[in-house]
Scaffold this motif. Structure first.
Motif, mmCIF file in Angstrom:
data_model
loop_
_atom_site.group_PDB
_atom_site.id
_atom_site.type_symbol
_atom_site.label_atom_id
_atom_site.label_comp_id
_atom_site.label_asym_id
_atom_site.label_seq_id
_atom_site.Cartn_x
_atom_site.Cartn_y
_atom_site.Cartn_z
ATOM 1 N N UNK A 179 0.814 -1.246 -0.117
ATOM 2 C CA UNK A 179 0.010 0.124 -0.040
ATOM 3 C C UNK A 179 0.974 1.312 -0.034
ATOM 4 N N UNK A 180 1.986 1.018 0.902
ATOM 5 C CA UNK A 180 2.885 2.506 0.760
ATOM 6 C C UNK A 180 3.399 2.642 -0.745
ATOM 7 N N UNK A 181 3.881 1.361 -1.317
ATOM 8 C CA UNK A 181 4.261 1.561 -2.683
ATOM 9 C C UNK A 181 3.463 2.124 -3.740
ATOM 10 N N UNK A 182 2.057 1.828 -3.587
ATOM 11 C CA UNK A 182 1.137 2.366 -4.319
ATOM 12 C C UNK A 182 0.925 4.026 -4.322
ATOM 13 N N UNK A 183 0.904 4.322 -2.715
ATOM 14 C CA UNK A 183 0.918 5.759 -2.333
ATOM 15 C C UNK A 183 2.257 6.542 -3.165
ATOM 16 N N UNK A 184 3.318 5.929 -2.822
ATOM 17 C CA UNK A 184 4.613 6.562 -3.325
ATOM 18 C C UNK A 184 4.763 6.587 -4.723
ATOM 19 N N UNK A 185 4.147 5.717 -5.659
ATOM 20 C CA UNK A 185 4.247 5.676 -6.996
ATOM 21 C C UNK A 185 3.318 6.769 -7.535
ATOM 22 N N UNK A 186 2.088 6.840 -6.828
ATOM 23 C CA UNK A 186 1.045 7.648 -7.098
ATOM 24 C C UNK A 186 1.592 9.276 -7.253
ATOM 25 N N UNK A 187 2.085 9.591 -6.040
ATOM 26 C CA UNK A 187 2.509 10.882 -5.976
ATOM 27 C C UNK A 187 3.903 11.140 -6.655
ATOM 28 N N UNK A 188 4.891 10.368 -6.774
ATOM 29 C CA UNK A 188 5.727 10.417 -7.716
ATOM 30 C C UNK A 188 5.433 10.676 -9.187
ATOM 31 N N UNK A 189 4.775 9.837 -9.787
ATOM 32 C CA UNK A 189 4.117 9.979 -11.381
ATOM 33 C C UNK A 189 3.265 11.387 -11.293
ATOM 34 N N UNK A 190 2.401 11.645 -10.399
ATOM 35 C CA UNK A 190 1.677 12.488 -10.706
ATOM 36 C C UNK A 190 2.340 13.917 -10.602
ATOM 37 N N UNK A 191 3.257 14.058 -9.748
ATOM 38 C CA UNK A 191 4.116 15.384 -9.570
ATOM 39 C C UNK A 191 5.061 15.282 -10.795
#
Length: 295
Positions: A90-102
């Motif tokens: 779940x943490x990987x999901x959040x980190x990737x979502x934030x990084x890719x969106x930014x």
């Protein structure tokens, strides 16, 4: 000069990455982690943030231990009894979502401003580039930290802070490439045909700026993931209700000296592998898309 079509450029990039065993392995790792993040609700043994699935009696269990109800925890549990494997997915999901969106938003803002600066020239170019120089003159993590101190925590605020500190990299790269292209005959011919400025910018100049944009975009996604983890580790990034790898590392670090190494070491290794793999792919793309380096 006519640029490769986006489809042709993508195919060339993929072929170039796969041709290198090291880059192909890194790309496979990236794809595997992306798929793991997307299907985290299916792959995770439990929802680590559903209180009905957490048992406090299972807190601080080492890897390969069984819980109070017989459940096997492959990577152990944290202080609250949450399964570390599930929390990491779940943490990987959040980190990737934030990084890719930014990264995508920074690319859009920086590319638009870079094209405008190269095409308009004069005062417009000078004004935009002074802002670029100002942004690149400060450490990105410090600027993001100051923004979040003022506006507070939250996923949207972290993304906006990362976009604010990253757009200048795209603007400078696009401006340098677009200035060379803007002086060529095909741009002058487009002007003579009466094409609108937006059509010239995004239909003619932008395709010729794609190779450096792909490389910088890849690297900046990795930088955004690392920056978000740093901000969350410092307690000023994402709130605890929206966990990321940085938050998991921070939570484990608080009890690291007590011998519960798995709470911070495993999320840290996952973050290291993710950022390292993206950087290897980005470095390979730099070689593939640069004719001088590819020769």
């Amino acid at each position: 000069m006519i640029a490769l079509a986006p489809q042709g450029l993508l195919a060339r990039s993929i072929r170039g990455v796969v041709a290198s065993p090291k880059a192909a392995l890194a790309l496979a790792i990236c794809l595997l982690l992306v798929l793991a993040a997307i299907f985290a609700p299916i792959l995770a043994p439990q929802n680590p943030y559903d209180l009905m699935q957490i048992d406090l009696f299972d807190g601080k269990l080492p890897p390969l231990s069984r819980g109070y109800n017989g459940q096997l925890y492959l990577l152990g549990t944290d202080t609250q009894g949450r399964d570390m494997l599930s929390a990491m997915l779940y943490g990987l999901r959040t980190s990737l979502a934030v990084g890719v969106t930014a990264g995508v938003l920074a690319l859009a803002v920086g590319t638009s401003l870079g094209l405008l600066a190269a095409y308009a020239g004069g005062r417009v170019d000078a004004t935009i580039m002074r802002f670029v120089d100002l942004m690149l003159g400060f450490p990105t993590i410090l600027v993001a930290l100051m923004i979040l101190v003022v506006f507070g925590q939250g996923t949207g605020k972290v993304i906006l802070a990362l976009v604010f500190v990253q757009w200048a990299y795209f603007a400078r790269a696009v401006r340098a490439t677009a200035m060379v292209e803007a002086a060529k005959d095909y741009v002058e011919a487009a002007r003579c045909l009466g094409l609108s400025s937006p059509r010239i910018l995004f239909g003619h100049l932008l395709p010729n700026c794609l190779p450096p944009l792909i490389v910088i975009g890849t690297i900046q996604v990795a930088n955004a993931i690392a920056a978000e983890a740093t901000l969350s580790f410092l307690g000023i990034g994402l709130p605890i209700t929206e966990p990321s790898l940085g938050l998991l590392i921070a939570n484990g670090y608080q009890v690291l000296l007590a011998g519960t190494y798995w709470m911070s070491v495993y999320p840290g290794l996952l973050l290291l592998v993710l950022v390292f793999a993206i950087n290897i792919v980005g470095d390979r793309l730099r070689i593939v898309l640069n004719p001088r380096l590819s020769q």
